[in-house]
Enzyme design. Structure first.
Site, PDB file in Angstrom:
ATOM      1  N   ASN A  88      28.017   1.263  84.681  1.00  0.00           N
ATOM      2  CA  ASN A  88      26.780   1.981  84.413  1.00  0.00           C
ATOM      3  C   ASN A  88      25.707   0.957  84.050  1.00  0.00           C
ATOM      4  O   ASN A  88      25.985  -0.005  83.325  1.00  0.00           O
ATOM      5  CB  ASN A  88      26.978   2.973  83.266  1.00  0.00           C
ATOM      6  CG  ASN A  88      28.010   4.046  83.600  1.00  0.00           C
ATOM      7  OD1 ASN A  88      28.092   4.485  84.741  1.00  0.00           O
ATOM      8  ND2 ASN A  88      28.796   4.447  82.627  1.00  0.00           N
ATOM      9  N   HIS A 101      30.214  -4.055  81.237  1.00  0.00           N
ATOM     10  CA  HIS A 101      31.624  -3.672  81.299  1.00  0.00           C
ATOM     11  C   HIS A 101      31.910  -2.909  82.576  1.00  0.00           C
ATOM     12  O   HIS A 101      31.050  -2.222  83.132  1.00  0.00           O
ATOM     13  CB  HIS A 101      32.032  -2.840  80.077  1.00  0.00           C
ATOM     14  CG  HIS A 101      31.138  -1.686  79.784  1.00  0.00           C
ATOM     15  ND1 HIS A 101      29.925  -1.839  79.139  1.00  0.00           N
ATOM     16  CD2 HIS A 101      31.253  -0.368  80.054  1.00  0.00           C
ATOM     17  CE1 HIS A 101      29.346  -0.648  79.012  1.00  0.00           C
ATOM     18  NE2 HIS A 101      30.128   0.257  79.575  1.00  0.00           N
TER      19      HIS A 101
END
Ligand code: AMP
Ligand code: ZN
Length: 116
Positions: A88, A101
């Protein structure tokens, strides 16, 4: 290390997490709010806020993250069944933690039209 970053604290073993893998470049740990039967985060040990701040010098690190996700998927027994790797980015991308991440999601059939 960015002192007020929860993922930097996890990498430094200063905050609790169930770490599955760690080397000099990346750390992988269980997501605290799993959105699928298997939900693991793969993060660079270097504090990069999001993919927007990554640069050419991070190219090998980004590739290493993908390959560690692949290794963990194999260890978790879902590599042949299939899984999803998601990053994201920013506010409208749904990013909440500003330390880059990779979400490794699997263990069930994931929807084509939804995030999970
Ligand atoms: P994102 O929305 O892409 O920024 O995702 C952040 C993810 O980090 C979410 O799935 C959270 O459940 C997860 N998360 C936040 N804090 C922790 C923590 N302390 N340990 C493990 N996972 C966390
Ligand atoms: Zn950080």
């Amino acid at each position: 290390m960015t002192a007020d970053c929860i993922f930097c604290q996890i990498i430094a073993h200063e905050a609790p997490a169930e770490i599955l893998y760690q080397d000099e470049r990346v750390t992988a740990f269980q997501d605290i709010h799993p959105a699928a039967p298997i939900h693991i985060l793969v993060v660079p040990n270097k504090h990069i806020p999001s993919i927007n701040e990554a640069s050419e010098e991070d190219a090998a690190l980004l590739g290493h993250m993908q390959l560690i996700a692949q290794k963990i998927a194999k260890e978790q027994g879902i590599a042949s069944r299939g899984y999803r790797l998601i990053t994201n980015v920013g506010n409208e991308g749904g990013q909440v933690v500003y330390h880059l991440h990779l979400h490794l999601l699997g263990g069930k059939r994931l929807s084509f039209t939804r995030y999970i």
